[in-house]
Design a protein around this motif. Structure first.
Motif, PDB file in Angstrom:
ATOM      1  N   ALA A  77     -22.951 -25.870  25.443  1.00 11.80           N
ATOM      2  CA  ALA A  77     -21.634 -26.128  24.860  1.00 11.80           C
ATOM      3  C   ALA A  77     -21.048 -27.419  25.419  1.00 11.80           C
ATOM      4  N   ARG A  78     -21.236 -27.672  26.708  1.00 13.18           N
ATOM      5  CA  ARG A  78     -20.749 -28.916  27.308  1.00 13.18           C
ATOM      6  C   ARG A  78     -21.478 -30.113  26.703  1.00 13.18           C
ATOM      7  N   GLY A  79     -22.779 -29.955  26.483  1.00 10.99           N
ATOM      8  CA  GLY A  79     -23.535 -31.038  25.870  1.00 10.99           C
ATOM      9  C   GLY A  79     -23.055 -31.340  24.460  1.00 10.99           C
ATOM     10  N   LEU A  80     -22.802 -30.291  23.678  1.00  7.83           N
ATOM     11  CA  LEU A  80     -22.297 -30.479  22.326  1.00  7.83           C
ATOM     12  C   LEU A  80     -20.933 -31.161  22.334  1.00  7.83           C
ATOM     13  N   ARG A  81     -20.070 -30.744  23.256  1.00  7.96           N
ATOM     14  CA  ARG A  81     -18.756 -31.348  23.341  1.00  7.96           C
ATOM     15  C   ARG A  81     -18.866 -32.841  23.675  1.00  7.96           C
ATOM     16  N   ALA A  82     -19.761 -33.174  24.594  1.00  6.96           N
ATOM     17  CA  ALA A  82     -19.959 -34.583  24.958  1.00  6.96           C
ATOM     18  C   ALA A  82     -20.449 -35.389  23.764  1.00  6.96           C
ATOM     19  N   LEU A  83     -21.319 -34.790  22.961  1.00  8.52           N
ATOM     20  CA  LEU A  83     -21.854 -35.494  21.803  1.00  8.52           C
ATOM     21  C   LEU A  83     -20.782 -35.775  20.757  1.00  8.52           C
ATOM     22  N   TRP A  84     -19.988 -34.755  20.446  1.00 10.32           N
ATOM     23  CA  TRP A  84     -19.005 -34.945  19.377  1.00 10.32           C
ATOM     24  C   TRP A  84     -17.873 -35.887  19.811  1.00 10.32           C
ATOM     25  N   VAL A  85     -17.484 -35.810  21.073  1.00  7.46           N
ATOM     26  CA  VAL A  85     -16.449 -36.733  21.556  1.00  7.46           C
ATOM     27  C   VAL A  85     -16.959 -38.170  21.499  1.00  7.46           C
ATOM     28  N   SER A  86     -18.189 -38.385  21.978  1.00  5.95           N
ATOM     29  CA  SER A  86     -18.735 -39.739  21.973  1.00  5.95           C
ATOM     30  C   SER A  86     -19.003 -40.216  20.548  1.00  5.95           C
ATOM     31  N   LEU A  87     -19.365 -39.287  19.656  1.00  5.60           N
ATOM     32  CA  LEU A  87     -19.571 -39.658  18.258  1.00  5.60           C
ATOM     33  C   LEU A  87     -18.274 -40.201  17.656  1.00  5.60           C
ATOM     34  N   ALA A  88     -17.169 -39.542  17.952  1.00  4.68           N
ATOM     35  CA  ALA A  88     -15.881 -39.994  17.423  1.00  4.68           C
ATOM     36  C   ALA A  88     -15.506 -41.370  17.977  1.00  4.68           C
ATOM     37  N   VAL A  89     -15.719 -41.567  19.286  1.00  6.23           N
ATOM     38  CA  VAL A  89     -15.347 -42.845  19.911  1.00  6.23           C
ATOM     39  C   VAL A  89     -16.211 -43.979  19.373  1.00  6.23           C
ATOM     40  N   LEU A  90     -17.538 -43.757  19.317  1.00  8.28           N
ATOM     41  CA  LEU A  90     -18.424 -44.821  18.850  1.00  8.28           C
ATOM     42  C   LEU A  90     -18.271 -45.066  17.355  1.00  8.28           C
ATOM     43  N   GLY A  91     -17.995 -44.010  16.594  1.00  5.95           N
ATOM     44  CA  GLY A  91     -17.781 -44.198  15.167  1.00  5.95           C
ATOM     45  C   GLY A  91     -16.576 -45.076  14.896  1.00  5.95           C
ATOM     46  N   ALA A  92     -15.498 -44.834  15.634  1.00  2.00           N
ATOM     47  CA  ALA A  92     -14.306 -45.660  15.474  1.00  2.00           C
ATOM     48  C   ALA A  92     -14.570 -47.099  15.913  1.00  2.00           C
ATOM     49  N   THR A  93     -15.333 -47.249  17.007  1.00  2.00           N
ATOM     50  CA  THR A  93     -15.659 -48.593  17.494  1.00  2.00           C
ATOM     51  C   THR A  93     -16.482 -49.371  16.465  1.00  2.00           C
ATOM     52  N   ALA A  94     -17.506 -48.725  15.910  1.00  2.00           N
ATOM     53  CA  ALA A  94     -18.376 -49.389  14.929  1.00  2.00           C
ATOM     54  C   ALA A  94     -17.601 -49.745  13.662  1.00  2.00           C
ATOM     55  N   ALA A  95     -16.708 -48.871  13.235  1.00  3.64           N
ATOM     56  CA  ALA A  95     -15.925 -49.145  12.027  1.00  3.64           C
ATOM     57  C   ALA A  95     -15.034 -50.367  12.221  1.00  3.64           C
ATOM     58  N   ALA A  96     -14.401 -50.457  13.393  1.00  2.49           N
ATOM     59  CA  ALA A  96     -13.538 -51.608  13.671  1.00  2.49           C
ATOM     60  C   ALA A  96     -14.351 -52.897  13.711  1.00  2.49           C
ATOM     61  N   GLN A  97     -15.548 -52.836  14.316  1.00  4.60           N
ATOM     62  CA  GLN A  97     -16.377 -54.032  14.408  1.00  4.60           C
ATOM     63  C   GLN A  97     -16.922 -54.446  13.043  1.00  4.60           C
ATOM     64  N   ALA A  98     -17.227 -53.460  12.192  1.00  2.00           N
ATOM     65  CA  ALA A  98     -17.790 -53.769  10.880  1.00  2.00           C
ATOM     66  C   ALA A  98     -16.828 -54.618  10.052  1.00  2.00           C
ATOM     67  N   VAL A  99     -15.548 -54.353  10.191  1.00  2.00           N
ATOM     68  CA  VAL A  99     -14.549 -55.151   9.470  1.00  2.00           C
ATOM     69  C   VAL A  99     -14.630 -56.615   9.892  1.00  2.00           C
ATOM     70  N   VAL A 100     -14.775 -56.843  11.187  1.00  2.00           N
ATOM     71  CA  VAL A 100     -14.852 -58.214  11.702  1.00  2.00           C
ATOM     72  C   VAL A 100     -16.166 -58.869  11.297  1.00  2.00           C
ATOM     73  N   VAL A 101     -17.252 -58.101  11.261  1.00  2.00           N
ATOM     74  CA  VAL A 101     -18.553 -58.642  10.851  1.00  2.00           C
ATOM     75  C   VAL A 101     -18.469 -59.201   9.435  1.00  2.00           C
ATOM     76  N   VAL A 102     -17.855 -58.447   8.533  1.00  2.00           N
ATOM     77  CA  VAL A 102     -17.738 -58.890   7.143  1.00  2.00           C
ATOM     78  C   VAL A 102     -16.935 -60.188   7.052  1.00  2.00           C
ATOM     79  N   ALA A 103     -15.888 -60.283   7.875  1.00  2.00           N
ATOM     80  CA  ALA A 103     -15.024 -61.468   7.818  1.00  2.00           C
ATOM     81  C   ALA A 103     -15.640 -62.684   8.497  1.00  2.00           C
ATOM     82  N   SER A 104     -16.402 -62.471   9.577  1.00  2.00           N
ATOM     83  CA  SER A 104     -16.879 -63.597  10.386  1.00  2.00           C
ATOM     84  C   SER A 104     -18.309 -64.025  10.091  1.00  2.00           C
ATOM     85  N   GLY A 105     -19.155 -63.087   9.683  1.00  2.00           N
ATOM     86  CA  GLY A 105     -20.564 -63.402   9.485  1.00  2.00           C
ATOM     87  C   GLY A 105     -21.338 -63.543  10.774  1.00  2.00           C
ATOM     88  N   SER A 106     -20.847 -63.004  11.876  1.00  2.00           N
ATOM     89  CA  SER A 106     -21.511 -63.135  13.173  1.00  2.00           C
ATOM     90  C   SER A 106     -22.739 -62.241  13.243  1.00  2.00           C
TER      91      SER A 106
END
Length: 351
Positions: A53-82
């Motif tokens: 259960a602790r492992g599952l909790r760690a996975l879902w919390v990190s999934l939410a954090v990394l998903g939000a991080t990737a979404a924010a970066q994707a917006v900048v990728v489209v605008a910058s072409g980096s």
């Protein structure tokens, strides 16, 4: 005389070991007082399930954090072409998605053993570890290919300040997730979760590299972005090596020799144990199992040998962290002139 004794699940392996904090948290002590002290798995929450259960909790919390991080970066990728930021975003997205096979593995690991899978489904975590290693390898290939392509066909990077901010956000998100996954993975003994944490740490390093690339682009160096992409590829390869080594060791039933030394020392201190013969430890998912052959006085009764085996198993379960099952076999101490009681099994030995 010999007496095999098997203990399937112990409700508090390692939790009472000196200096160890109960993984159940602050609610463990009052619950321990209210519920009778017993060694039957039905009397308490199995800590193996609790660790899943602790492992599952760690996975879902990190999934939410990394998903939000990737979404924010994707917006900048489209605008910058980096290209460098594209590689970092791909790493973040892939790292978030590795929570899926690990989550499936943790859920499977909680299923009871069957007549076909007599050891249960803990090995699913090792399979998930292989998937994670392959994901890291794919990230390295994609990043390297994109960087080489941009070296051969350079193009300018726009919105450089936004790229720099996205890089900082990527580093912060990945480093937090890396620390969280690695800490929980080591606490519950999950090599796959530790490997996933290392993957997140790699992505954090790539984010810092993206920041350097943005600085180079701001200074007018057009090749800064693809060069940083190649640096990111090299970093991914290094972490790939470490993650693959850890997963390979788990697949090959490798354990920390210090655990073997501790087990031998504890067994030797049990009353009635004359010696420790064969001792084997192996990981099944994030749980340890033990097989032990003890030497006892050949004149003791079956009941006495059984009592010694139970006490030895009990001592092991308390002393070895994350040990959830032990098979203890008692052998009589040899006397001069006596035939080896295992002689009839000699022709079955492998070479």
């Amino acid at each position: 005389m010999s007496d095999p004794h098997r203990h399937h699940r112990h409700p508090h392996h390692g939790e009472h070991a000196p200096g160890r904090r109960s993984p159940a948290g602050p609610w463990h002590r009052p619950a321990h007082r209210l519920i009778p002290h017993s060694h039957e798995s039905a009397d308490k929450l199995d800590p193996a399930l609790e660790s899943s259960a602790r492992g599952l909790r760690a996975l879902w919390v990190s999934l939410a954090v990394l998903g939000a991080t990737a979404a924010a970066q994707a917006v900048v990728v489209v605008a910058s072409g980096s290209v460098a930021l594209l590689g970092d975003t791909v790493h973040n997205a892939a790292d978030a998605l590795t929570a899926v096979p690990l989550g499936v593995a943790f859920v499977l690991g909680r299923r009871a053993a069957t007549r076909r899978f007599t050891y249960g489904y803990g090995r699913a975590e090792d399979l998930a570890g292989i998937v994670i290693v392959l994901t890291i390898a794919a990230s390295a290939v994609l990043t390297g290919w994109t960087a080489v392509d941009r070296l051969l066909d350079p193009s300018p990077v726009s919105h450089v300040p936004a790229v720099a901010v996205a890089a900082v956000v990527g580093f912060a998100g990945n480093e937090w997730v890396a620390r969280y996954r690695i800490r929980v993975g080591r606490e519950i003994g999950s090599a796959a979760l530790v490997a996933d944490g290392l993957h997140a740490r790699t992505d954090g390093c790539t984010s810092l590299a993206v920041l350097l690339g943005a600085g180079g682009a701001a200074l007018g160096w057009r090749l800064a972005d693809p060069v940083v992409g190649l640096v990111i590829t090299a970093a991914v390869v290094l972490v790939l090596r470490d993650a693959a080594r850890e997963v390979f060791r788990r697949l090959m039933d490798a354990v920390d020799p210090a655990l073997v030394d501790r087990a031998e020392r504890v067994l030797g201190e049990v009353a009635g144990v004359r010696g420790v013969g064969e001792l084997r430890l192996r990981w099944i998912g994030h749980r340890l199992r033990a097989e032990v052959a003890l030497v006892v006085d050949g004149e003791v009764t079956v009941r006495q040998a059984h009592r010694i085996a139970v006490e030895a198993e009990h001592a092991l379960l308390h002393a070895v962290p994350r040990l959830t099952a032990a098979l203890v076999h008692a052998d009589p101490e040899p006397v001069p002139g006596e035939t080896d009681p295992h002689l009839a099994l000699a022709h079955h030995a492998t070479t």
